[in-house]
Design a protein around this motif. Structure first.
Motif, PDB file in Angstrom:
ATOM      1  N   PRO A  90     -22.410   8.871   5.641  1.00 16.19           N
ATOM      2  CA  PRO A  90     -22.514   7.489   5.142  1.00 16.19           C
ATOM      3  C   PRO A  90     -22.227   7.449   3.653  1.00 16.19           C
ATOM      4  CG  PRO A  90     -24.390   8.063   6.516  1.00 16.19           C
ATOM      5  CD  PRO A  90     -23.655   9.338   6.252  1.00 16.19           C
ATOM      6  N   PHE A  91     -21.535   6.432   3.207  1.00 14.39           N
ATOM      7  CA  PHE A  91     -21.140   6.348   1.803  1.00 14.39           C
ATOM      8  C   PHE A  91     -21.164   4.899   1.361  1.00 14.39           C
ATOM      9  CE2 PHE A  91     -17.544   5.825  -1.269  1.00 14.39           C
ATOM     10  CZ  PHE A  91     -18.177   6.422  -2.349  1.00 14.39           C
ATOM     11  N   LEU A  92     -21.845   4.627   0.252  1.00 12.58           N
ATOM     12  CA  LEU A  92     -21.918   3.282  -0.302  1.00 12.58           C
ATOM     13  C   LEU A  92     -21.422   3.333  -1.737  1.00 12.58           C
ATOM     14  CD1 LEU A  92     -22.812   0.374   0.288  1.00 12.58           C
ATOM     15  CD2 LEU A  92     -25.030   0.961  -0.691  1.00 12.58           C
ATOM     16  N   PRO A  93     -20.158   2.980  -1.999  1.00 13.70           N
ATOM     17  CA  PRO A  93     -19.629   3.076  -3.354  1.00 13.70           C
ATOM     18  C   PRO A  93     -20.176   1.991  -4.263  1.00 13.70           C
ATOM     19  CG  PRO A  93     -18.022   2.025  -1.940  1.00 13.70           C
ATOM     20  CD  PRO A  93     -19.168   2.450  -1.053  1.00 13.70           C
ATOM     21  N   ALA A 126     -30.994  -0.267  -3.054  1.00 11.93           N
ATOM     22  CA  ALA A 126     -31.463   0.917  -3.782  1.00 11.93           C
ATOM     23  C   ALA A 126     -30.315   1.816  -4.228  1.00 11.93           C
ATOM     24  CB  ALA A 126     -32.447   1.701  -2.915  1.00 11.93           C
ATOM     25  N   ALA A 127     -29.316   2.004  -3.373  1.00  8.49           N
ATOM     26  CA  ALA A 127     -28.212   2.892  -3.721  1.00  8.49           C
ATOM     27  C   ALA A 127     -27.411   2.353  -4.895  1.00  8.49           C
ATOM     28  CB  ALA A 127     -27.300   3.088  -2.506  1.00  8.49           C
ATOM     29  N   HIS A 128     -27.192   1.038  -4.939  1.00 10.05           N
ATOM     30  CA  HIS A 128     -26.459   0.436  -6.052  1.00 10.05           C
ATOM     31  C   HIS A 128     -27.263   0.522  -7.340  1.00 10.05           C
ATOM     32  CE1 HIS A 128     -23.624  -2.245  -3.404  1.00 10.05           C
ATOM     33  NE2 HIS A 128     -23.341  -0.955  -3.346  1.00 10.05           N
ATOM     34  N   ARG A 129     -28.570   0.282  -7.234  1.00 12.24           N
ATOM     35  CA  ARG A 129     -29.408   0.372  -8.428  1.00 12.24           C
ATOM     36  C   ARG A 129     -29.410   1.800  -8.969  1.00 12.24           C
ATOM     37  NH1 ARG A 129     -32.695  -2.856  -5.087  1.00 12.24           N
ATOM     38  NH2 ARG A 129     -34.171  -1.151  -4.719  1.00 12.24           N
ATOM     39  N   ALA A 130     -29.499   2.771  -8.071  1.00 13.23           N
ATOM     40  CA  ALA A 130     -29.508   4.175  -8.488  1.00 13.23           C
ATOM     41  C   ALA A 130     -28.198   4.555  -9.164  1.00 13.23           C
ATOM     42  CB  ALA A 130     -29.769   5.080  -7.289  1.00 13.23           C
ATOM     43  N   ALA A 131     -27.075   4.042  -8.656  1.00 15.39           N
ATOM     44  CA  ALA A 131     -25.778   4.344  -9.260  1.00 15.39           C
ATOM     45  C   ALA A 131     -25.677   3.755 -10.663  1.00 15.39           C
ATOM     46  CB  ALA A 131     -24.658   3.813  -8.373  1.00 15.39           C
ATOM     47  N   PHE A 132     -26.146   2.520 -10.825  1.00 16.63           N
ATOM     48  CA  PHE A 132     -26.118   1.883 -12.138  1.00 16.63           C
ATOM     49  C   PHE A 132     -27.012   2.636 -13.119  1.00 16.63           C
ATOM     50  CE2 PHE A 132     -27.545  -1.074 -15.357  1.00 16.63           C
ATOM     51  CZ  PHE A 132     -26.401  -1.761 -15.706  1.00 16.63           C
ATOM     52  N   VAL A 133     -28.217   2.973 -12.682  1.00 16.87           N
ATOM     53  CA  VAL A 133     -29.161   3.697 -13.538  1.00 16.87           C
ATOM     54  C   VAL A 133     -28.592   5.067 -13.921  1.00 16.87           C
ATOM     55  CG1 VAL A 133     -31.420   4.834 -13.567  1.00 16.87           C
ATOM     56  CG2 VAL A 133     -31.215   2.475 -12.762  1.00 16.87           C
ATOM     57  N   SER A 134     -27.944   5.741 -12.987  1.00 13.01           N
ATOM     58  CA  SER A 134     -27.364   7.058 -13.269  1.00 13.01           C
ATOM     59  C   SER A 134     -26.279   6.959 -14.333  1.00 13.01           C
ATOM     60  CB  SER A 134     -26.793   7.665 -11.988  1.00 13.01           C
ATOM     61  OG  SER A 134     -27.817   7.953 -11.059  1.00 13.01           O
ATOM     62  N   ASP A 150     -28.968  -8.537 -18.434  1.00 12.60           N
ATOM     63  CA  ASP A 150     -29.194  -8.963 -17.047  1.00 12.60           C
ATOM     64  C   ASP A 150     -29.537 -10.444 -17.028  1.00 12.60           C
ATOM     65  OD1 ASP A 150     -29.880  -9.395 -14.431  1.00 12.60           O
ATOM     66  OD2 ASP A 150     -31.361  -7.784 -14.315  1.00 12.60           O
ATOM     67  N   VAL A 151     -28.575 -11.249 -16.572  1.00 14.96           N
ATOM     68  CA  VAL A 151     -28.803 -12.695 -16.422  1.00 14.96           C
ATOM     69  C   VAL A 151     -28.715 -13.103 -14.961  1.00 14.96           C
ATOM     70  CG1 VAL A 151     -27.973 -13.222 -18.745  1.00 14.96           C
ATOM     71  CG2 VAL A 151     -26.360 -13.242 -16.831  1.00 14.96           C
ATOM     72  N   VAL A 152     -28.804 -12.136 -14.049  1.00 13.63           N
ATOM     73  CA  VAL A 152     -28.692 -12.400 -12.613  1.00 13.63           C
ATOM     74  C   VAL A 152     -30.016 -12.959 -12.096  1.00 13.63           C
ATOM     75  CG1 VAL A 152     -28.282 -11.391 -10.343  1.00 13.63           C
ATOM     76  CG2 VAL A 152     -26.977 -10.570 -12.327  1.00 13.63           C
ATOM     77  N   THR A 153     -29.996 -14.188 -11.617  1.00 11.98           N
ATOM     78  CA  THR A 153     -31.225 -14.856 -11.185  1.00 11.98           C
ATOM     79  C   THR A 153     -31.503 -14.697  -9.697  1.00 11.98           C
ATOM     80  OG1 THR A 153     -29.971 -16.900 -10.869  1.00 11.98           O
ATOM     81  CG2 THR A 153     -31.057 -16.599 -12.997  1.00 11.98           C
ATOM     82  N   THR A 154     -30.523 -14.225  -8.941  1.00  8.78           N
ATOM     83  CA  THR A 154     -30.680 -14.173  -7.487  1.00  8.78           C
ATOM     84  C   THR A 154     -31.174 -12.825  -6.982  1.00  8.78           C
ATOM     85  OG1 THR A 154     -28.306 -13.664  -7.339  1.00  8.78           O
ATOM     86  CG2 THR A 154     -28.989 -15.965  -7.015  1.00  8.78           C
ATOM     87  N   ARG A 155     -31.400 -11.878  -7.854  1.00 13.64           N
ATOM     88  CA  ARG A 155     -31.973 -10.578  -7.504  1.00 13.64           C
ATOM     89  C   ARG A 155     -33.087 -10.284  -8.499  1.00 13.64           C
ATOM     90  NH1 ARG A 155     -28.832 -11.756  -4.144  1.00 13.64           N
ATOM     91  NH2 ARG A 155     -27.253 -10.478  -3.097  1.00 13.64           N
ATOM     92  N   GLN A 156     -34.197  -9.717  -8.020  1.00 13.71           N
ATOM     93  CA  GLN A 156     -35.373  -9.544  -8.860  1.00 13.71           C
ATOM     94  C   GLN A 156     -35.564  -8.124  -9.380  1.00 13.71           C
ATOM     95  OE1 GLN A 156     -37.131 -12.249  -9.860  1.00 13.71           O
ATOM     96  NE2 GLN A 156     -35.512 -13.311  -8.732  1.00 13.71           N
ATOM     97  N   ALA A 157     -34.750  -7.177  -8.993  1.00 11.53           N
ATOM     98  CA  ALA A 157     -34.926  -5.797  -9.450  1.00 11.53           C
ATOM     99  C   ALA A 157     -34.751  -5.696 -10.959  1.00 11.53           C
ATOM    100  CB  ALA A 157     -33.927  -4.881  -8.744  1.00 11.53           C
ATOM    101  N   ASN A 158     -35.534  -4.823 -11.587  1.00  9.96           N
ATOM    102  CA  ASN A 158     -35.451  -4.612 -13.034  1.00  9.96           C
ATOM    103  C   ASN A 158     -34.846  -3.236 -13.288  1.00  9.96           C
ATOM    104  OD1 ASN A 158     -36.361  -3.726 -15.791  1.00  9.96           O
ATOM    105  ND2 ASN A 158     -37.164  -5.818 -15.806  1.00  9.96           N
ATOM    106  N   LEU A 159     -33.579  -3.222 -13.652  1.00  7.06           N
ATOM    107  CA  LEU A 159     -32.871  -1.966 -13.848  1.00  7.06           C
ATOM    108  C   LEU A 159     -33.349  -1.226 -15.091  1.00  7.06           C
ATOM    109  CD1 LEU A 159     -29.335  -3.282 -12.900  1.00  7.06           C
ATOM    110  CD2 LEU A 159     -30.779  -1.773 -11.544  1.00  7.06           C
ATOM    111  N   HIS A 160     -33.809  -1.962 -16.090  1.00  5.58           N
ATOM    112  CA  HIS A 160     -34.351  -1.320 -17.291  1.00  5.58           C
ATOM    113  C   HIS A 160     -35.585  -0.493 -16.939  1.00  5.58           C
ATOM    114  CE1 HIS A 160     -36.082  -0.558 -21.182  1.00  5.58           C
ATOM    115  NE2 HIS A 160     -37.109  -1.338 -20.923  1.00  5.58           N
ATOM    116  N   SER A 161     -36.462  -1.049 -16.137  1.00  3.14           N
ATOM    117  CA  SER A 161     -37.664  -0.318 -15.740  1.00  3.14           C
ATOM    118  C   SER A 161     -37.308   0.932 -14.942  1.00  3.14           C
ATOM    119  CB  SER A 161     -38.589  -1.219 -14.911  1.00  3.14           C
ATOM    120  OG  SER A 161     -39.090  -2.280 -15.695  1.00  3.14           O
ATOM    121  N   GLU A 162     -36.321   0.805 -14.052  1.00  4.67           N
ATOM    122  CA  GLU A 162     -35.911   1.959 -13.263  1.00  4.67           C
ATOM    123  C   GLU A 162     -35.266   3.032 -14.140  1.00  4.67           C
ATOM    124  OE1 GLU A 162     -33.849   1.159  -9.616  1.00  4.67           O
ATOM    125  OE2 GLU A 162     -34.906  -0.731  -9.288  1.00  4.67           O
ATOM    126  N   LEU A 163     -34.480   2.600 -15.134  1.00  3.90           N
ATOM    127  CA  LEU A 163     -33.865   3.552 -16.057  1.00  3.90           C
ATOM    128  C   LEU A 163     -34.920   4.270 -16.882  1.00  3.90           C
ATOM    129  CD1 LEU A 163     -31.460   4.845 -17.522  1.00  3.90           C
ATOM    130  CD2 LEU A 163     -31.342   2.783 -18.950  1.00  3.90           C
TER     131      LEU A 163
END
Length: 243
Positions: A90-93, A126-134, A150-163
């Motif tokens: 499986p692969f999610l680019p 999760a896979a997309h967030r992990a790729a961005f954080v990496s 991050d001005v995206v209002t339709t998704r609630q994930a916080n990439l800064h916190s994950e980074l």
């Protein structure tokens, strides 16, 4: 003033990816007016997988000649049959990237700083967030200055916190904001590597901030998100609500 590009009424009148594309261009233009000689900024916007080498099919009429149709040599039509793949997984680019890159040209283009505009796809699983954080982690570990918006209002994930959790192995906490802009500077102070962070909360209807972009070394540039955002609105003929 920041508007919601991902929900009606604006989302039905303008494509958010076209706005992000233009915004990245104007941020790069603004930085090029400020950068010292030997540096340049350029936008890098990708929606879908970027192709480095492409093969295309052409019709026979593309080989037309005044004396007739040119026949391709039979040797060009390879009879080679590829073997079965040894493994299929499986692969999610990561298919979306909106960034501004700053280069030093003294010894060839060397990346010195980056600005990432978060897209919905960066946050949707999760896979997309992990790729961005990496990608962001790689920048910072190389000492490259970074800004994430991050001005995206339709998704609630916080990439800064994950980074931050990735960089500190969960030892540092952050304010988990829905919308934000944050600047990072990797620096060595007295033999102790550390990360300086400037985090600003964003909200629909608020004025965007000016953030410091630290290029690898000691060069710091002001990134005026408000001015470039307002220019993008003007160029895209988007009326900014003052309500």
């Amino acid at each position: 003033m920041l508007q919601d590009h991902f929900r009606p009424p604006l989302s039905t009148r303008r494509h958010w990816h076209a706005f992000h594309n233009a915004w990245a261009t104007y941020i790069a233009s603004d930085l090029n007016a400020k950068l010292p000689e030997g540096y340049f900024a350029e936008p890098n916007v990708q929606f879908g997988i970027e192709i480095d080498v492409a093969a295309f099919e052409e019709s026979q009429q593309d080989f037309a000649h005044e004396t007739g149709v040119i026949q391709l040599p039979t040797e060009s039509q390879s009879r080679w049959i590829p073997p079965e793949a040894t493994q299929t997984v499986p692969f999610l680019p990561t298919t979306e990237s909106v960034e501004v890159s700053i280069f030093d040209t003294e010894t060839g283009p060397i990346l010195k700083g980056a600005i990432e505009l978060v897209s919905p796809a960066n946050k949707d699983r999760a896979a997309h967030r992990a790729a961005f954080v990496s990608k962001c982690e790689t920048y910072l570990r190389q000492g490259i200055g970074l800004i994430v918006v991050d001005v995206v209002t339709t998704r609630q994930a916080n990439l800064h916190s994950e980074l931050l959790a990735r960089l500190t192995e969960g030892k540092a906490s952050s304010v988990k904001l829905n919308l934000y802009a944050v600047a990072y500077r990797a620096i060595d102070r007295n033999g102790k590597p550390s990360l300086d962070i400037w985090q600003e909360e964003l909200a629909i209807g608020s004025i965007l901030p000016i953030l410091p972009l630290w290029l690898r070394g000691e060069i710091c540039l002001p990134v005026d998100l408000a001015a470039t955002y307002e220019r993008t609105c003007r160029e895209q003929r988007i009326t900014v609500s003052t309500a």
